[in-house]
Design a protein around this motif. Structure first.
Motif, short mmCIF file in Angstrom:
data_model
loop_
_atom_site.label_atom_id
_atom_site.label_comp_id
_atom_site.label_asym_id
_atom_site.label_seq_id
_atom_site.Cartn_x
_atom_site.Cartn_y
_atom_site.Cartn_z
N UNK A 37 0.86 -1.19 0.00
CA UNK A 37 0.00 0.00 0.00
C UNK A 37 0.90 1.23 0.00
N UNK A 38 0.70 2.14 -0.98
CA UNK A 38 1.47 3.39 -1.03
C UNK A 38 0.98 4.28 0.12
N UNK A 39 1.92 4.70 0.98
CA UNK A 39 1.54 5.54 2.13
C UNK A 39 1.94 6.99 1.96
N UNK A 40 2.95 7.28 1.09
CA UNK A 40 3.38 8.67 0.91
C UNK A 40 4.08 8.79 -0.44
N UNK A 41 3.74 9.85 -1.18
CA UNK A 41 4.36 10.10 -2.48
C UNK A 41 4.37 11.59 -2.75
N UNK A 42 5.25 12.01 -3.64
CA UNK A 42 5.36 13.42 -4.00
C UNK A 42 4.15 13.84 -4.83
N UNK A 43 3.95 15.16 -4.92
CA UNK A 43 2.82 15.69 -5.69
C UNK A 43 3.02 15.41 -7.16
N UNK A 58 8.47 8.19 -2.12
CA UNK A 58 7.67 7.01 -2.40
C UNK A 58 7.84 6.07 -1.21
N UNK A 59 6.78 6.00 -0.36
CA UNK A 59 6.80 5.14 0.81
C UNK A 59 5.62 4.17 0.71
N UNK A 60 5.83 2.92 1.19
CA UNK A 60 4.77 1.92 1.12
C UNK A 60 4.93 0.95 2.27
N UNK A 61 3.84 0.24 2.56
CA UNK A 61 3.86 -0.78 3.58
C UNK A 61 3.29 -2.06 3.00
N UNK A 62 3.55 -3.18 3.65
CA UNK A 62 3.03 -4.47 3.24
C UNK A 62 3.72 -5.56 4.03
N UNK A 63 3.22 -6.79 3.91
CA UNK A 63 3.80 -7.94 4.62
C UNK A 63 3.94 -9.09 3.61
N UNK A 85 22.15 9.30 -8.04
CA UNK A 85 20.82 8.95 -7.55
C UNK A 85 20.97 7.93 -6.43
N UNK A 86 20.25 8.18 -5.33
CA UNK A 86 20.28 7.28 -4.18
C UNK A 86 18.86 6.97 -3.75
N UNK A 87 18.57 5.66 -3.54
CA UNK A 87 17.27 5.26 -2.99
C UNK A 87 17.46 4.95 -1.51
N UNK A 88 16.61 5.56 -0.67
CA UNK A 88 16.73 5.38 0.78
C UNK A 88 16.45 3.93 1.16
N UNK A 89 17.13 3.41 2.17
CA UNK A 89 16.91 2.01 2.60
C UNK A 89 15.47 1.79 3.06
N UNK A 90 14.95 0.60 2.71
CA UNK A 90 13.59 0.19 3.09
C UNK A 90 12.57 1.22 2.63
N UNK A 91 12.88 1.90 1.54
CA UNK A 91 11.99 2.96 1.06
C UNK A 91 12.20 3.09 -0.43
N UNK A 92 11.25 3.71 -1.09
CA UNK A 92 11.39 4.00 -2.51
C UNK A 92 11.74 5.44 -2.77
N UNK A 93 11.98 6.24 -1.76
CA UNK A 93 12.26 7.65 -1.92
C UNK A 93 13.62 7.85 -2.58
N UNK A 94 13.66 8.71 -3.66
CA UNK A 94 14.88 9.00 -4.39
C UNK A 94 15.46 10.32 -3.93
N UNK A 95 16.79 10.32 -3.78
CA UNK A 95 17.53 11.54 -3.51
C UNK A 95 18.51 11.72 -4.65
N UNK A 119 1.35 -8.76 -4.41
CA UNK A 119 0.85 -7.80 -5.37
C UNK A 119 1.79 -6.65 -5.58
N UNK A 120 1.35 -5.74 -6.48
CA UNK A 120 2.17 -4.58 -6.85
C UNK A 120 1.29 -3.33 -6.83
N UNK A 121 1.82 -2.27 -6.18
CA UNK A 121 1.14 -0.97 -6.15
C UNK A 121 2.02 0.04 -6.86
N UNK A 122 1.40 1.03 -7.52
CA UNK A 122 2.13 2.05 -8.28
C UNK A 122 1.72 3.42 -7.78
N UNK A 123 2.63 4.38 -7.93
CA UNK A 123 2.36 5.76 -7.53
C UNK A 123 1.78 6.54 -8.69
#
Length: 1289
Positions: A37-43, A58-63, A85-95, A119-123
Motif C-alpha cells: 500500500x502506497x503511504x506517501x508520495x510526491x505531488x 515514495x513510501x509503502x507498507x506491506x507484509x 541517484x540514491x534510494x533510501x533504505x527500506x523505502x522507494x524515496x529518491x535523492x 501484489x504490486x502498487x504504483x504511484x
C-alpha cells in the motif's frame, strides 16, 4: 482478577475520530500477510529549485515489506547505474544530487512501483520540472507623451517563468507606486490609468517580477511618462479597457479559483460594480480586490457557471461587460476503491466512481499491468467502474489500480484484495475506561479484525441480552454508541468478536460524570475608578474530576498585574482603572467538559470638565453661555452647574448661578448691572462633580439704579428714649452702581406728622434719639446710588425703647391644694404701668421653716415664671407641714418691676420621709437587735413605725412575711425565735396620719448552730491573726439595700471572710456582673493540688457562702471567680488567706476536781473487789455467774453466752481492754445526755471529755465527727477510764 484499566476520554473530538474510522478502508494487522500500500508520495507536479537536491518521495507498507523500482518517461529507471541517484533504505524515496550537474537532465515523468509476493502498487505520475527565472529582453523605451485626462496602459510583459512571477510596480527608490480607483495593476501585470493627471509625469515607472522558487527579482527598463496640457481631454462616459468589447468568455476548473477582471476608463474616474445575472454571488466564497475591479471566487463549483455583469459608472453614464463563465472539472472522486479482505470462497466488489467535465475515462490494472493484458481470471468480472470478484481462492491476493482521466487531469487509486482465513482479533486495548458527561453521547470502541469479518455483539455487566436496542446503537466498525448517557449507563461492558474460525472478547468500562455547572455567575458591574470590583463564579462539578478555574479578559489572558487577585470562586480587581474595562469570563475546565460565564466591567468616574466656553447674544442684563461637554466616563451627565466670579466686588469667590440638564450645552444667564463677570461650568454625573472648566472671558455690565431695597428692616429701641432702625445691607452685586447709600425714613404711628429721613452710607443701622417710651413707629429704608433711587420701600412697624414696670400685681391669694402643691392668683397690672412689651409674671417663694420648729430656717428662694398676661399659676414641689412666703413681679423686655407685698401660707401634713437609718446588732442563732433613727423629714406628726421581715433561702426565694408596729418614740427592738444560719430581709418605714412613708431595707444572717462565729483578722498578704478571747458574735450584714443603683466598676466589691468553728468559713461579696457561673475556690496554702471548686448561685448583689469540712489549724487561700461556658475565668477576686484555729478546750480539767478523784477511787475499789472474787472462784474451779447482770445491761460489748453448755463465757484477757457500759466515748467525740443526772457529761460540763492514760481528763472542742474506732489493741481510740484502771491492775 485485578486488571489495569486504561483511561480514555470520550468527548466531541472522539466523535470525529470515530466517524473517520467508519469511512476509511479496513486496516490489516502488520503481522498478517498483505499486499503493498502506497503511504506517501510526491505531488503530481513537482517544481524543483536547481540549487537544491531533488527529493522524490515514495513510501509503502506491506507484509512482507515491499521492494521498490522506478520508471522515468515510461521506461525503467536504473537507480544503481546513476551515482547521483540514491534510494533510501527500506523505502522507494529518491535523492538526486544535482551539484555539478544540470537539473534539466533529471526533468521528466517519474513513477514508483512497490511490490511483494502478494501484489504490486504504483504511484502517480510525478512530473519533475526545473524552476526558471529568465531575464527581460533588452529594449529601448521611448518616453510616452499623453494629454491630460486620457487613459493610459503601461505594459509589463514579464518573461515566462516557472512558476509564473509575481508582478509589482515601483520607482527608483524602491517605493511602491500608489494605486487607487484611477490607477491600478491588472492581473497580467500591466498598469492601467483610467485618466491621467499632470502629477502622473515621471521617468521611473518600473515593473518588477519576483520568481518565488529562486527568490530572484527581475527589473524592466524604466518607463517615462510625460503628461501634456496643451490639448486636455474632456469628461466622458466610461468604457472598458480590459476585457475589450461588450462580452467575453472565461473557463474555470472545479475546486480552483476564478478571477474576473473589469478595468474601465473615463472622466471622472468610474466606479465598478458586479452582478451575476443567473443567480446570486456566492457571498461566503467571494471577495473583491483591486478597488472593486477584480471579483475572486474560491473553491469553484458547477453552480458558479453563468453570466457575470460588471458595470462601470460615473456622472456621465455607465458601461457594461458580460463575462460568460464555463466551469470544467478534472476527475474527482465520488467513491474511490477500498481495500478488500476476503476469506476463501467469499465474494467482493471494487468500485471506482468518479466524475468530471468532460466525463473521465476509467482504466483498470492489476499489479500495475492493464487488466486486459493480465492473465485471465474466471473469478473476476469487469463492468466499467466495477470489478466483481467471486469465489476467491487462497493465493489470489493482488493490487488493483483504477485510473480515471480527462483532458484536465487524472486520478489513480490502488486497492488491494487480500484473501485470508483469520480468527477474530480485538484491536481495542483491554480494560479501557471511558468517561463521558451526563446527557452526552458515549462511544465504546471494539475495533476488530478477522477474515471472514467478525460479528460484534455487546453485553453490559452480568446481563445476557445483546445490546441492540435504544439507547444503544452498534456501528459497522463495532463501536457501541449511547446517544444520551445517564448515570445508570455506567458499568462494565463486554464486546465479543466472532466468526467461523473463533471468538474473542474484550472488557471496557463506562463512567458517566455529572456536568460542570456555574451556579453563581459573575454579574455586570459598574465600578468607580480606584474602587474594587469583585466577580463571583461559584461552580458545581463532579467530585471525581479535577477542576481548573481560569479567568479571561476579552477572551484573552488576565493582565500580569498584582491588582488582579484570583480566588477559588472569585476574581478581585483592586484600584480599577479605565484599562480594566471589558468582558471577564470565568471558565471552569475538567478533563471532560467545561462551563463558562461572562460579565462586563464598566469603570465610571467623574466627568471631564467642559471646554470651549463661549459667550453669545450679549445684552445689558443677560448673556448666552455655550460649552462642549467633556468625556462622561461611562456615567451620563446629569446636570451642568454654571458659576460666576465678580472681579469688581468679590474677586476669587465663585458663586452658583444656575443649573442646566445634562443634555444641554447652552445656558441663558440673567445678569446684574455694574459687575465684571467670569463664568465657568462643572459637569455632574452619578459619581460626582467634574473639575471646573477654564473660566470664560470677562463680561462687564453697565451701572444702573438699584433694583432692590435692603431687607430685614426692624425698628427696636435699646433705651427708653430711642429707636434703632436696622437693616441688611445690599451686596456689591446688588448695588447696581457706585455711590450706594441708604435713605432712612421714620414717623410715629397713628400720629399726624411728616416722615423724618436721613441718608447714610456703609451702615446697617440708624439711631433715632428723644423718642417717647415704648410707642409704635413706622420705618422704611430705601437704596440709593449715583444712578438713581431703588424702588419705593414698604413701611415696617417698630417700637421705641422700653423701661422697667412701675408697679406690682395686687390682690395676691394662695389656695393650698395639698402638702406639695399650691395655687397663686393675682390681679393683672395696667398696660400703662408696664412701660414695654409684657413678657409675664415672676413668682418668688421660699420655705421659712417646718411647723415642727419654732425658729425660722429659711431655705433657698425658688422662682417660677409665667409667660403672657396670666393671672394664676401653680407652685409644685412644696414640702408638707411647712410655712412658705411668696411675692410676685411684672416682667417686660427691659426687666422686672417692684415685688408685691410678701404673702405667707402653710402646707398641710404629708407622709414622712424614710427613716434615717436601720442597723442590725447582736446577731445570735435565733435572735438579733434592730436600731433605727427617725426620718429627717417628718412632714407632719409621726404616729409610729412599721417593720416587716421574711427569710431568704439559698436560691433567693422569699419566705412568709412577719409584720410589727412600733410607737413613734421607740428606736430599738429585739427579734427572737429566728432560724439559725438564715438570711433575713427587713423592710422598715415611718407613718403620719397621712400614711406610710418610703421603705428602707436591710439584710442580716443569723449565726450557725454548730459553733460561735469567730471573726478573724484577715490580711490578704499576711493571713490569719489569732482573735482575742472571749469571742463575741458577729453580725453578717449585707449592704447595700436592694434599691441602690451600682455604678460601673469592678465585678466584685466588699469581699470579706469569717471563720465558723474549726472546720468552716463564711465568704461574703457583692457581685455586679451579667454572668451567672459564680464559684468559690479554695486550696491549702502552699499546696500543689488543684483548687477545690464549689458552685454558687450567681445572682447580682450581695452574696454569702459557707465552706464546710475544712481542716482545723490549716491555712487556706480562698477566692471567688466567674467563669464562662468554656470554664474560662472571666472575673476573679483577690485571694484571701484564712487560717482555721487548732482544736482547743475551753473545758475545766476534770482530773483536778475532788469529786472526780473520789469517784474514780470508788470505781477502782469496786473493780478490785470484783477481780478478787473472780480470782477466788477461778481457783475453786467454779464459774462466775453473771447472766442476770448481762441480761440487765444488754451491753453489746459483752461476750455472748456459749451455746454448748448454756453458761456464760469465762473472763479472759481479751476482754480486759473493752470499755464498761456507759463509759465508751461515741465516735463523734460527744457523750449523749440520758435521763441520769449524774453522768460524766454533766460533771464534765460537756460531751467531749476523755481520760488520758495517766488518768487525767482532757477536754477537746471539736466541730466534726471522728471515724469509728476499731476494737482490740490496734484501736486508735483514746483509753477510757476503765481501760486505764485495767492497765493499773
Amino acid at each position: 482478577m485485578d486488571r489495569k484499566r486504561k483511561w480514555v476520554l470520550n468527548s466531541g473530538a472522539l466523535l470525529v475520530i470515530f466517524l473517520g474510522r467508519m469511512t476509511t478502508g479496513l486496516e490489516v494487522p502488520l503481522d498478517l500477510p498483505q499486499p503493498p500500500t502506497i503511504t506517501h508520495q510526491s505531488s503530481k507536479d513537482f517544481i524543483i529549485d536547481p540549487r537544491e537536491n531533488i527529493l522524490i518521495y515514495c513510501e509503502a507498507k506491506g507484509k512482507p515489506h515491499p521492494s521498490f523500482s522506478w520508471t522515468r518517461n515510461g521506461t525503467h529507471f536504473d537507480v544503481e547505474k546513476d551515482s547521483k541517484v540514491l534510494m533510501k533504505p527500506s523505502s522507494g524515496t529518491l535523492v538526486i544530487d544535482i551539484s555539478g550537474e544540470k537539473a534539466e537532465a533529471y526533468e521528466g515523468i517519474y513513477q514508483c512501483t512497490a511490490r511483494n509476493e502478494h501484489g504490486t502498487a504504483v504511484s502517480n505520475n510525478i512530473v519533475i520540472r526545473q524552476s526558471r527565472s529568465p531575464l527581460w529582453s533588452k529594449e529601448r523605451k521611448e518616453a510616452i507623451m499623453v494629454q491630460v485626462g486620457v487613459s493610459l496602459v503601461l505594459q509589463c510583459r514579464p518573461p515566462a517563468g516557472l512558476p509564473p512571477p509575481i508582478i509589482f510596480w515601483m520607482d527608483n527608490n524602491f517605493q511602491r507606486l500608489p494605486q487607487n480607483t484611477r490607477v491600478s495593476q491588472a492581473l497580467n501585470g500591466d498598469l492601467y490609468f483610467s485618466n491621467v493627471l499632470l502629477d502622473d509625469t515621471r521617468n521611473d515607472y518600473i515593473c518588477y517580477a519576483r520568481f518565488p522558487h529562486t527568490q530572484t527579482i527581475q527589473q524592466k527598463q524604466p518607463i517615462t511618462v510625460k503628461v501634456l496640457d496643451n490639448s486636455p481631454s474632456g469628461e466622458r462616459r466610461p468604457s472598458f479597457m480590459a476585457p475589450p468589447g461588450r462580452s467575453s468568455t472565461q473557463m474555470a476548473l472545479r475546486g480552483g479559483v476564478l478571477e474576473l477582471e473589469c478595468i474601465a476608463e473615463g472622466l471622472p474616474t468610474p466606479e465598478v460594480s458586479w452582478y451575476k445575472e443567473s443567480g446570486d454571488l456566492p457571498s461566503s466564497r467571494m471577495s473583491f480586490h483591486n478597488f472593486q475591479k477584480t471579483l475572486k471566487i474560491a473553491d469553484v463549483m458547477e453552480a458558479d457557471a453563468g453570466d457575470y455583469r460588471c458595470t462601470a459608472k460615473n456622472s456621465l453614464g455607465s458601461a457594461h461587460h458580460i463575462i460568460k463563465v464555463n466551469v470544467k472539472a478534472a476527475p474527482f472522486w465520488i467513491s474511490a476503491p477500498r481495500n478488500l479482505i476476503l476469506a476463501p470462497k467469499e465474494t467482493g466488489i471494487l468500485t471506482c466512481r468518479v466524475s468530471g467535465d468532460p466525463k473521465p475515462q476509467i482504466a483498470w490494472s492489476v499489479n500495475g499491468v492493464p487488466i486486459e493484458d493480465s492473465p485471465k481470471d474466471m473469478s473476476r468480472k469487469v463492468e466499467d467502474d466495477t470489478v466483481i470478484l467471486s469465489d476467491v481462492q487462497t493465493g489470489s491476493s493482488a493490487v488493483y489500480q483504477c485510473n480515471a482521466s480527462n483532458e484536465f487531469g487524472y486520478l489513480l487509486a490502488n486497492a488491494f484484495v487480500n484473501v485470508l482465513a483469520e480468527a477474530p482479533r480485538v484491536l481495542t486495548p483491554p480494560n479501557n475506561v471511558y468517561q463521558v458527561i451526563t446527557n452526552n453521547p458515549a462511544f465504546l470502541d471494539c475495533a476488530s479484525f478477522g477474515s471472514p469479518i467478525p460479528t460484534i455483539t455487546w453485553f453490559k455487566d452480568s446481563q445476557t441480552s445483546i445490546l441492540n436496542r435504544d439507547p444503544y446503537v452498534i456501528h459497522n466498525n463495532g463501536t457501541l454508541e449511547i446517544n444520551v448517557a445517564q448515570s445508570l449507563n455506567s458499568g462494565k461492558y463486554t464486546c465479543i468478536a466472532s466468526n467461523n474460525l473463533g471468538t474473542r472478547e474484550n472488557h471496557v468500562y463506562l463512567e458517566v460524570k455529572e456536568p460542570t455547572r456555574i451556579l453563581a455567575q459573575p454579574e455586570y458591574m459598574v465600578v468607580q475608578r480606584n474602587r474594587k470590583a469583585v466577580f463571583e463564579c461559584k461552580v458545581k462539578h463532579d467530585p471525581t474530576l479535577i477542576p481548573t478555574m481560569n479567568w479571561l479578559k476579552d477572551n484573552g489572558e488576565l493582565p500580569d498585574d498584582e491588582r488582579f487577585l484570583v480566588d477559588t470562586d472569585s476574581l478581585t480587581i483592586n484600584d480599577v482603572t479605565e484599562e480594566d474595562e471589558g468582558t471577564y469570563t470565568c471558565v471552569m475546565n475538567t478533563t471532560l467538559d467545561q462551563d463558562s460565564a461572562s460579565a462586563m466591567l464598566t469603570v465610571v468616574e467623574e466627568p471631564d470638565p467642559p471646554t470651549d466656553l463661549e459667550l453669545t447674544d450679549q445684552r445689558e442684563r443677560s448673556v448666552q453661555l455655550t460649552w462642549i461637554p467633556g468625556d462622561e466616563h461611562n456615567s451620563p451627565t446629569q446636570k451642568f452647574l454654571v458659576q460666576y466670579e465678580d472681579l469688581l466686588h468679590q474677586a476669587g469667590v465663585w458663586h452658583n448661578l444656575t443649573e442646566e440638564e445634562g443634555t444641554k450645552t447652552t445656558a441663558h444667564l440673567d445678569l446684574s448691572p455694574y459687575a465684571y463677570y467670569s463664568f465657568r461650568v462643572l459637569a455632574v454625573n452619578h459619581v460626582g462633580y467634574s473639575r471646573p472648566s477654564q473660566p470664560s472671558r470677562q463680561y462687564r455690565t453697565n451701572p444702573a439704579a438699584p433694583d432692590v431695597n435692603p431687607t430685614d428692616v426692624h425698628g427696636v429701641g435699646t433705651e427708653h428714649n430711642n429707636l434703632v432702625i436696622s437693616w441688611k445691607e445690599l451686596t456689591g452685586l446688588q448695588s447696581n452702581g457706585p455711590g450706594l447709600q441708604y435713605k432712612v425714613n421714620w414717623r410715629q404711628k397713628d400720629v399726624e406728622e411728616d416722615w423724618s429721613s436721613e441718608t447714610v452710607a456703609n451702615a446697617s443701622k440708624y439711631v433715632v434719639s428723644g423718642t417717647p417710651t415704648f410707642v409704635p413707629y413706622e420705618v422704611k429704608v430705601q437704596a440709593v446710588n449715583d444712578y438713581g433711587n431703588g424702588p419705593a420701600p414698604e413701611a415696617v412697624e417698630g417700637y421705641s425703647g422700653e423701661d422697667v414696670p412701675m408697679s406690682a400685681p395686687e390682690s395676691v391669694q394662695v389656695l393650698v391644694q395639698n402638702g406639695t402643691l399650691a395655687e397663686v392668683h393675682w390681679e393683672p397690672v395696667l398696660t400703662s404701668v408696664v412701660r414695654g412689651r409684657l413678657q409675664g409674671y415672676k413668682v418668688s417663694y421660699w420655705r421659712e421653716r417646718s411647723l415642727h420648729q419654732a425658729e425660722a430656717q429659711q431655705e433657698e428662694q425658688q422662682v417660677l415664671a409665667f409667660s403672657g398676661n396670666r393671672t394664676d399659676g401653680r407652685l409644685p414641689g412644696l414640702k408638707p407641714y411647712s410655712l412658705y412666703t411668696l411675692n410676685i413681679r411684672v416682667v417686660n423686655g427691659k426687666g422686672e418691676g417692684p415685688p408685691s407685698p410678701n404673702h405667707n401660707f402653710e402646707t398641710p401634713e404629708g407622709v414622712p420621709g424614710p427613716p434615717s437609718f436601720l442597723r442590725i446588732k447582736n446577731t445570735n442563732m435565733d435572735s438579733l437587735t434592730l436600731e433605727w433613727g427617725p426620718p429627717q423629714d417628718n412632714n407632719g406628726r409621726l404616729t409610729g413605725y412599721t417593720l416587716k421581715y421574711q427569710p431568704v433561702n439559698s436560691s433567693n426565694e422569699l419566705g412568709p412575711v412577719e409584720e410589727m408596729m412600733f410607737p413613734a418614740n421607740e428606736t430599738t427592738v429585739i427579734l427572737s425565735d429566728l432560724k439559725y444560719s438564715t438570711r433575713y430581709k427587713f423592710y422598715f418605714n415611718a407613718k403620719t396620719i397621712k400614711g406610710s412613708g418610703p421603705t428602707i431595707t436591710e439584710e442580716a444572717v443569723t449565726i450557725m448552730d454548730e459553733a460561735f462565729v469567730q471573726q478573724p483578722i484577715v490580711d490578704v498578704v499576711k493571713g490569719y491573726t489569732e482573735p482575742h478571747l472571749p469571742i463575741s458574735p458577729i453580725t453578717q450584714s449585707l449592704r447595700p439595700p436592694f434599691h441602690k443603683v451600682h455604678s460601673i466598676g469592678p465585678a466584685f466589691t466588699n469581699v470579706n471572710s469569717s471563720v465558723v468553728g474549726e472546720e468552716g468559713a463564711v465568704i461574703s461579696w457583692e457581685y455586679f456582673g451579667p454572668d451567672k457561673n459564680v464559684y468559690v475556690e479554695y486550696i491549702v496554702e502552699n499546696s500543689k493540688e488543684d483548687w477545690t471548686k464549689e458552685f454558687v448561685n450567681g445572682s447580682s448583689g450581695s452574696q454569702t457562702y459557707l465552706i464546710k469540712g475544712l481542716k482545723p489549724g490549716t491555712s487556706y487561700r480562698v477566692r471567688v471567680v466567674v467563669k464562662d461556658h468554656s470554664e474560662a475565668t472571666i472575673h476573679s477576686t483577690e485571694e484571701l488567706v484564712i487560717t482555721l484555729p487548732a482544736m482547743k478546750s475551753n473545758q475545766v480539767d476534770l482530773a483536778t476536781q475532788g469529786w472526780f478523784i473520789g469517784l474514780m477511787c470508788a470505781i477502782a475499789l469496786l473493780i478490785l473487789v470484783l477481780l478478787i472474787i473472780c480470782f477466788i472462784k477461778r481457783n475453786k474451779g467454779g464459774k462466775y455467774p453473771v447472766k442476770e447482770k448481762e441480761d440487765a445491761h444488754h451491753d453489746p460489748e459483752i461476750q455472748p453466752m456459749k451455746d454448748d453448755d448454756g453458761t456464760f463465757g469465762e473472763y479472759s484477757d481479751t476482754e480486759d481492754h473493752k470499755p464498761l457500759k456507759g463509759s465508751r466515748t461515741p465516735s463523734n467525740g460527744t457523750v449523749k445526755r440520758d435521763d441520769s443526772d449524774d453522768s460524766l457529761v454533766d460533771y464534765g460540763e460537756g460531751g467531749d471529755g476523755q481520760f488520758n492514760e495517766d488518768g487525767s481528763f482532757i477536754g477537746q472542742y471539736s466541730g466534726k465527727k471522728e471515724k469509728d474506732t476499731h476494737e482490740g489493741n490496734e484501736s486508735s481510740e483514746a483509753p477510757s477510764p476503765v481501760n486505764a484502771m485495767n492497765s493499773f491492775v
